[in-house]
Design an enzyme around this catalytic site. Sequence first.
Site, PDB file in Angstrom:
ATOM      1  N   GLU A  81      -3.730   1.379 -14.101  1.00 40.63           N
ATOM      2  CA  GLU A  81      -3.037   2.668 -13.922  1.00 40.63           C
ATOM      3  C   GLU A  81      -1.590   2.457 -14.346  1.00 40.63           C
ATOM      4  OE1 GLU A  81      -3.479   4.932 -10.271  1.00 40.63           O
ATOM      5  OE2 GLU A  81      -5.568   4.272 -10.067  1.00 40.63           O
ATOM      6  N   GLU A  86      -6.477   0.435  -4.987  1.00 42.94           N
ATOM      7  CA  GLU A  86      -5.282   0.466  -4.129  1.00 42.94           C
ATOM      8  C   GLU A  86      -5.698   0.297  -2.666  1.00 42.94           C
ATOM      9  OE1 GLU A  86      -2.618   3.716  -5.157  1.00 42.94           O
ATOM     10  OE2 GLU A  86      -2.408   2.946  -7.198  1.00 42.94           O
TER      11      GLU A  86
END
Length: 522
Positions: free
Chosen positions: A327, A193
């Site tokens: 995820e 991220e």
Amino acid sequence: MCKFLTCLVLACLLFSINVYAQAIEMTIDASKVGPKIDRHIFGQFAEHLGTGVYEGIWVGLDSKIPNTRGIRNDVVAALKAIKVPNVRWPGGCFADEYHWRKGIGSKRPQTLNPNWGGVIEPNTFGTHEFMDFIDQIGSEAFLSINVGSGTPQEAAEWLEYLTTDQPTDLAKERAANGHSAPYKIPFLGVGNESWDCGGNMTPDYYLSQLKVYNRFVRNFNPAQRQNDQMLKIAVGPGGDEPRFTDWTEAIMKAWKDRKWSWDMQGLSLHNYTVVDWGKKHSSTDFGEKEYAEILKKTLEMDGLIARNSAIMDKYDPEKKIALVVDEWGAWYAPQSGSDPGFLVQQNSQRDAILAALNLNIFARRADRVRIANIAQMINVLQAMILTDKEKLVLTPTYHVFKMYVPFQDATFVPVRFDAGTYTYGNITLPRIDAIAARDKSGKLWLAVTNVGPKPVAKIDLKTLGISAGSVTGETLTAPKVDSINTIDRPNTVVPKPIYAKAQNGKLVLNLEPRSVTVVTVE
Ligand code: AHR
């Protein structure tokens, strides 16, 4: 008047019974085959977060909890049974603050975990402990390297330490720490991220990092030079906002225009099921409204994959780059009394349905989605296992992963059906979802989810290409959509056997409401 009303009520009742009794026609076309459903879509994610690693996996050598070299035996046994193909570690946001040297050797410094509750990170579970853990459960390593606060050299040295068979100082240090043979590292996540907790980078800034890391962080394991080469996975989008579409475009375009000196094999996608980040749903205290809302939200995964795949197709029509959903899962409000930084939540039959729907989406998009990791494996978010000191409980999501084991590396087989609808208020969802596949031994498998929380779904099953005499397998349902397993009552949601035999050439499957069923068709 009264008589008229009674008739009306009776008519409505008969009509509804008739509607519910109406069979759903489902046809498995066993004469056709699709792509391989990569076993790696059933991957797990274990971050240094809350009690996911410490307590969940690692109890230490001196613990009274039965363990092998500090790793709890009950957890290992449970995970072996679901054949975990890969484990992503050490994060998550944690990965971009992780310095691997603190987790090797006899002196382990106490550091902090500022992302997740600001607690002490003892570093007692480090590289060797992780590799031992995945070896014990029969899995493979998916390492996330530190791009946010580390250096290319630090990451390059970690990979040299892990993988070289040459007698370098790092290899000698690895041997001195107990492992002389090089480790196998099949997957490498380059940052996490990076548009947010991984350093708030722009696509261009991240790309400049990606190229440097992908150039210098090498896997030296001789066994991975030709076959089984390590896949490098770039940070990808984290949702549907325009900034994420731009991100996918930028990375894929750069890859297409790449020079010889760097490459990548995967693009990550993160997508949690959350209706409102500011006011998250409870994992236990909910009714049918929240059941329908969450399932509607989770089905958005399909569109998100489709939109990103379309961008990837522009630059990579041969689908060389895997979309790696590393995820995914439901993210609810923290369980009351828990540390909000530990992301503790319960896991209900709603989560079993949610897991099956997502696995079906990945399987249908198997040509592009080749790795996925549910968040997270133990005690965190949509977990497989919840532990409490020396006890553990298997969640409804665990049971779905176990039932889906036959789909690992199976070949997708098309299945046609009219899904029908399940409606709650202004939410309408497909009532039925299904996938089929042939495993390596040639066995045909069918997974069907009955999303409807009330009526039994009657499936008229037909097969093309083979004649089917019976179906045998397991079905997972629960008294209510919010039924859960607890340490005291671990068997509220557990799979039960299901069997149906063809009669007069007809194979009928009656699926319990709010259920996930996996059968082999013979
Ligand atoms: O899974 C919890 C966190 O969610 C991860 O650390 C991060 O990557 C994501 O935002």
